[in-house]
Design a protein around this motif. Structure first.
Motif, short mmCIF file in Angstrom:
data_model
loop_
_atom_site.label_atom_id
_atom_site.label_comp_id
_atom_site.label_asym_id
_atom_site.label_seq_id
_atom_site.Cartn_x
_atom_site.Cartn_y
_atom_site.Cartn_z
N ILE A 126 0.84 -1.21 0.00
CA ILE A 126 0.00 0.00 0.00
C ILE A 126 0.87 1.25 0.00
O ILE A 126 0.58 2.22 -0.72
CB ILE A 126 -0.97 -0.03 1.20
N ALA A 127 1.95 1.24 0.77
CA ALA A 127 2.86 2.40 0.83
C ALA A 127 3.52 2.64 -0.53
O ALA A 127 3.61 3.79 -1.00
CB ALA A 127 3.91 2.20 1.91
N TRP A 128 3.99 1.57 -1.18
CA TRP A 128 4.60 1.72 -2.50
C TRP A 128 3.58 2.22 -3.52
O TRP A 128 3.89 3.05 -4.38
CB TRP A 128 5.19 0.38 -2.98
N ALA A 129 2.36 1.73 -3.43
CA ALA A 129 1.30 2.17 -4.35
C ALA A 129 1.00 3.65 -4.16
O ALA A 129 0.85 4.39 -5.13
CB ALA A 129 0.04 1.34 -4.13
N ALA A 130 0.93 4.08 -2.92
CA ALA A 130 0.66 5.50 -2.64
C ALA A 130 1.79 6.38 -3.15
O ALA A 130 1.54 7.43 -3.78
CB ALA A 130 0.45 5.70 -1.14
N ALA A 131 3.03 5.97 -2.91
CA ALA A 131 4.17 6.76 -3.37
C ALA A 131 4.23 6.82 -4.89
O ALA A 131 4.46 7.89 -5.47
CB ALA A 131 5.47 6.17 -2.80
N GLU A 132 4.01 5.69 -5.54
CA GLU A 132 4.06 5.66 -7.01
C GLU A 132 2.92 6.47 -7.61
O GLU A 132 3.09 7.18 -8.60
CB GLU A 132 4.00 4.21 -7.50
N SER A 133 1.75 6.41 -7.00
CA SER A 133 0.61 7.19 -7.48
C SER A 133 0.86 8.68 -7.32
O SER A 133 0.47 9.48 -8.17
CB SER A 133 -0.66 6.80 -6.73
N TYR A 134 1.51 9.05 -6.25
CA TYR A 134 1.79 10.47 -5.99
C TYR A 134 2.78 11.04 -6.99
O TYR A 134 2.64 12.18 -7.43
CB TYR A 134 2.32 10.63 -4.56
N LEU A 135 3.77 10.25 -7.38
CA LEU A 135 4.84 10.75 -8.25
C LEU A 135 4.62 10.48 -9.74
O LEU A 135 5.41 10.92 -10.56
CB LEU A 135 6.18 10.18 -7.81
N SER A 136 3.58 9.76 -10.09
CA SER A 136 3.27 9.49 -11.50
C SER A 136 2.11 10.38 -11.94
O SER A 136 1.30 10.79 -11.13
CB SER A 136 2.91 8.02 -11.68
N TYR A 137 2.06 10.64 -13.24
CA TYR A 137 1.01 11.54 -13.74
C TYR A 137 0.77 11.30 -15.23
O TYR A 137 1.60 10.72 -15.93
CB TYR A 137 1.41 13.00 -13.52
N GLY A 138 -0.37 11.76 -15.68
CA GLY A 138 -0.71 11.70 -17.09
C GLY A 138 -0.68 13.10 -17.67
O GLY A 138 -1.01 14.07 -16.99
N SER A 139 -0.26 13.20 -18.91
CA SER A 139 -0.25 14.50 -19.58
C SER A 139 -0.61 14.32 -21.05
O SER A 139 -0.41 13.26 -21.63
CB SER A 139 1.12 15.17 -19.44
N TRP A 140 -1.11 15.37 -21.62
CA TRP A 140 -1.52 15.36 -23.01
C TRP A 140 -0.34 15.74 -23.89
O TRP A 140 0.30 16.77 -23.68
CB TRP A 140 -2.67 16.32 -23.24
#
Length: 166
Positions: free
Chosen positions: A134-148
């Motif tokens: 869960i901690a790794w998922a939260a960290a990866e979600s926080y630092l990843s993003y989508g862009s156009w």
């Protein structure tokens, strides 16, 4: 003998090889995943109805299959995403991907705990592993993003490769 010449234009790329084929393959594989998950949902519901109080395994599988169906729909939506929906689709895709991983990881740990006769030591170990995921998922979600990407007119996902290994 004929001296026929063929002219080619190097700046034209066939659409089928760049856009349509990967989308068709993704849609086909997504359809297979959905069909399998829907069957799993049906079977899980049948097991839960037969024995509602003692079938935690079927309840976890039910949750996992529901998340898979939603994740596949979001993934297919991301293939047709436009600039205004790119961020939302990317965020939802990331959230449901990690939710699936956490639920499935929890299911595997639960089944292992059951196979080990519910040993308290393994329960503590499994809990630590699940909190770690869960901690790794939260960290990866926080630092990843989508862009156009305006050049390719596509929604691109920028994931943190270092955190994906967790």
């Amino acid at each position: 003998m004929s001296n026929a010449t063929t002219t080619t234009t190097d700046n034209v790329t066939p659409i089928a090889s760049t856009v349509a084929l990967p989308i068709i393959v993704c849609a086909f594989l997504g359809g297979l995943a959905c069909e399998n998950a829907i069957r799993g949902i049906w079977l899980s519901i049948c097991q839960i109805r037969e024995n509602p109080n003692q079938n935690l395994s079927a309840k976890i599988i039910l949750c996992c299959n529901i998340v898979i169906v939603i994740d596949v729909v979001i993934y297919q939506w991301s293939n047709a995403s436009v600039e205004s929906t790119c961020y939302v689709v990317s965020l939802l895709g990331e959230a449901f991907y990690h939710l699936f991983m956490v639920i499935f990881g929890g299911y595997l740990l639960f089944k292992t705990w059951m196979a080990l006769n519910k040993r308290p030591v393994f329960f503590i170990f499994a809990s630590v592993l699940l909190v770690n995921r869960i901690a790794w998922a939260a960290a990866e979600s926080y630092l990843s993003y989508g862009s156009w990407n305006s050049d390719s007119e596509a929604c691109e996902w920028h994931s943190n490769v270092t955190l994906m290994t967790g």
